[in-house]
Write a protein that holds these residues in place. Structure first.
Motif, short mmCIF file in Angstrom:
data_model
loop_
_atom_site.label_atom_id
_atom_site.label_comp_id
_atom_site.label_asym_id
_atom_site.label_seq_id
_atom_site.Cartn_x
_atom_site.Cartn_y
_atom_site.Cartn_z
N PHE A 198 -7.00 -27.75 4.93
CA PHE A 198 -7.42 -26.55 4.21
C PHE A 198 -6.38 -26.20 3.15
CE2 PHE A 198 -9.87 -25.93 8.05
CZ PHE A 198 -11.07 -25.48 7.53
N HIS A 199 -6.85 -25.69 2.04
CA HIS A 199 -5.96 -25.16 1.01
C HIS A 199 -6.49 -23.79 0.65
CE1 HIS A 199 -4.24 -29.16 0.18
NE2 HIS A 199 -5.46 -29.57 0.46
N ARG A 200 -5.70 -23.01 -0.05
CA ARG A 200 -6.25 -21.75 -0.56
C ARG A 200 -7.28 -22.03 -1.63
NH1 ARG A 200 -2.18 -16.91 -1.09
NH2 ARG A 200 -3.77 -16.39 -2.61
N SER A 201 -8.34 -21.26 -1.61
CA SER A 201 -9.38 -21.54 -2.60
C SER A 201 -9.22 -20.68 -3.84
CB SER A 201 -10.75 -21.27 -2.02
OG SER A 201 -10.66 -20.78 -0.75
N ASP A 202 -9.63 -21.21 -4.96
CA ASP A 202 -9.59 -20.42 -6.19
C ASP A 202 -10.99 -19.93 -6.53
OD1 ASP A 202 -10.99 -22.45 -7.50
OD2 ASP A 202 -9.11 -23.51 -7.89
N LYS A 203 -11.07 -19.13 -7.60
CA LYS A 203 -12.33 -18.46 -7.96
C LYS A 203 -13.43 -19.45 -8.33
CE LYS A 203 -11.62 -13.74 -9.35
NZ LYS A 203 -10.96 -12.97 -10.37
N ALA A 204 -13.04 -20.46 -9.11
CA ALA A 204 -14.05 -21.43 -9.55
C ALA A 204 -14.63 -22.14 -8.34
CB ALA A 204 -13.42 -22.43 -10.51
N GLU A 205 -13.74 -22.44 -7.40
CA GLU A 205 -14.20 -23.14 -6.21
C GLU A 205 -15.14 -22.24 -5.41
OE1 GLU A 205 -11.41 -25.37 -3.60
OE2 GLU A 205 -12.36 -24.12 -2.08
N GLU A 206 -14.79 -20.97 -5.31
CA GLU A 206 -15.65 -20.05 -4.56
C GLU A 206 -17.03 -19.94 -5.19
OE1 GLU A 206 -15.21 -18.78 -1.39
OE2 GLU A 206 -13.75 -20.36 -1.78
N ALA A 207 -17.08 -20.00 -6.50
CA ALA A 207 -18.38 -19.95 -7.18
C ALA A 207 -19.21 -21.18 -6.83
CB ALA A 207 -18.17 -19.85 -8.70
N ARG A 208 -18.54 -22.32 -6.75
CA ARG A 208 -19.23 -23.57 -6.37
C ARG A 208 -19.73 -23.46 -4.93
NH1 ARG A 208 -21.57 -27.52 -7.76
NH2 ARG A 208 -20.43 -29.22 -6.79
N VAL A 209 -18.88 -22.94 -4.04
CA VAL A 209 -19.27 -22.79 -2.63
C VAL A 209 -20.52 -21.92 -2.54
CG1 VAL A 209 -18.60 -21.86 -0.37
CG2 VAL A 209 -16.93 -23.13 -1.74
N THR A 210 -20.50 -20.80 -3.26
CA THR A 210 -21.63 -19.87 -3.22
C THR A 210 -22.90 -20.53 -3.76
OG1 THR A 210 -20.13 -18.02 -3.45
CG2 THR A 210 -22.42 -17.62 -4.08
N ALA A 211 -22.77 -21.25 -4.87
CA ALA A 211 -23.94 -21.90 -5.46
C ALA A 211 -24.50 -22.98 -4.53
CB ALA A 211 -23.56 -22.51 -6.81
N LEU A 212 -23.60 -23.74 -3.92
CA LEU A 212 -24.05 -24.80 -3.02
C LEU A 212 -24.71 -24.22 -1.77
CD1 LEU A 212 -21.13 -27.34 -3.43
CD2 LEU A 212 -23.55 -27.84 -3.80
N LEU A 213 -24.12 -23.16 -1.23
CA LEU A 213 -24.71 -22.53 -0.03
C LEU A 213 -26.11 -22.01 -0.36
CD1 LEU A 213 -21.64 -20.60 1.40
CD2 LEU A 213 -22.81 -22.55 2.45
N ASP A 214 -26.26 -21.48 -1.56
CA ASP A 214 -27.56 -20.99 -1.99
C ASP A 214 -28.55 -22.15 -2.10
OD1 ASP A 214 -29.25 -18.93 -2.97
OD2 ASP A 214 -29.04 -19.81 -4.96
N GLN A 215 -28.10 -23.25 -2.71
CA GLN A 215 -29.00 -24.39 -2.88
C GLN A 215 -29.45 -24.97 -1.54
OE1 GLN A 215 -27.50 -27.63 -5.31
NE2 GLN A 215 -29.57 -28.40 -5.67
N ILE A 216 -28.54 -25.01 -0.56
CA ILE A 216 -28.91 -25.58 0.75
C ILE A 216 -29.44 -24.51 1.71
CG2 ILE A 216 -27.37 -27.57 0.54
CD1 ILE A 216 -25.39 -26.12 2.40
#
Ligand code: ADP
Length: 245
Positions: A116-134
């Motif tokens: 695990f690493h600390r996440s940045d904002k861009a990464e969080e946006a990707r996580v949110t988009a991917l969670l939405d898609q799946i």
């Protein structure tokens, strides 16, 4: 349009038995393709050959009409942007849904890292988009262990998408799913195609119908028929192969 993936006269025998026999198959960028065929038709061996898991005895597998994948190992093929989803879901059960996606975002293609690493904002946006898609946004903090079988399959597809594959190979995603999950999975794969190429090996004909895409019928290691599901399922030779008449 030139093919993104082109199998050209591929052969592979096991102890003299021709599992793949002069297989020629072409898939364009952004296509959604279903590969069907009775047990033993060579579907798994075909996927193994594309991904560098099995080396063919002859023929070429051309990527973007230039790189011959048959000369590469599995890691090198994954690194080109070819992701494979096996039938059984493989997720980190003791991590939350969103942490599974974060891990996949950080991992090299073909490998899910365990740090695990600390996440940045861009990464969080990707996580949110991917969670939405799946379709797992409402379960993002849930441990993956608590997901249904279908939800675990979607999570793993999300983890593969995090790695930005150009081609996604999916092996029988609908196996063991409820009818509702099966239909949602078809919608998910349709939403991925276009931007990425998707090849699905599948037995469930309701699922293949819902995919509403070009179908390739494999039989004895070669292409028996290709076209819409209505077209191939009306052919006498396809009916004979499936019903053994
Ligand atoms: P499908 O996925 O369409 O059911 P497979 O690709 O698994 O078909 O198998 C095609 C044929 O090749 C089958 O007859 C199978 O028994 C044979 N085969 C596949 N892999 C091996 C192997 N490693 N050793 C021996 N025979 C194999």
């Amino acid at each position: 349009m030139s093919a993104q993936l082109f199998l050209d006269g591929v052969h592979r025998s096991f102890d003299g038995f021709k599992a793949i026999n002069n297989l020629t198959l072409s898939v364009d960028k952004g296509d959604l393709r279903a590969v069907i065929g009775p047990n033993g038709a060579g579907k798994t061996t075909m996927m193994d050959i594309i991904t560098g898991k099995t080396r063919p005895d002859g023929g070429e597998v051309l990527w973007n009409m230039s790189t011959d994948l048959t000369r590469l190992d599995e890691a090198a093929v994954a690194n080109l942007g070819i992701g494979r989803k096996f039938q059984k879901p493989t997720v980190f059960e003791t991590h939350s849904v969103e942490d599974n996606i974060r891990l996949a975002l950080k991992a090299p293609r073909g490998v899910f890292a365990t740090l695990f690493h600390r996440s940045d904002k861009a990464e969080e946006a990707r996580v949110t988009a991917l969670l939405d898609q799946i379709r797992l946004t409402h379960l993002r903090t849930e441990d993956a262990a608590n997901l249904s079988h279908g939800q675990k399959q979607w999570l793993e597809i999300g983890m593969l998408l995090a790695q930005e594959p150009d081609l996604l190979l999916v092996d029988e995603p609908a196996a063991g799913m409820t009818d509702a999950e099966t239909m949602e999975t078809a919608e998910l794969l349709k939403s991925i195609a276009g931007q990425r190429t998707v090849i699905v090996v599948e037995h469930d004909m309701d699922f293949v119908r819902a995919l509403d895409c070009r179908v390739t019928v494999l039989h004895q290691g070669s292409v028996l028929a290709e076209g819409s599901l209505d077209h191939v399922s009306a052919r006498d030779d396809v009916i004979e192969v499936y019903l053994g008449r």
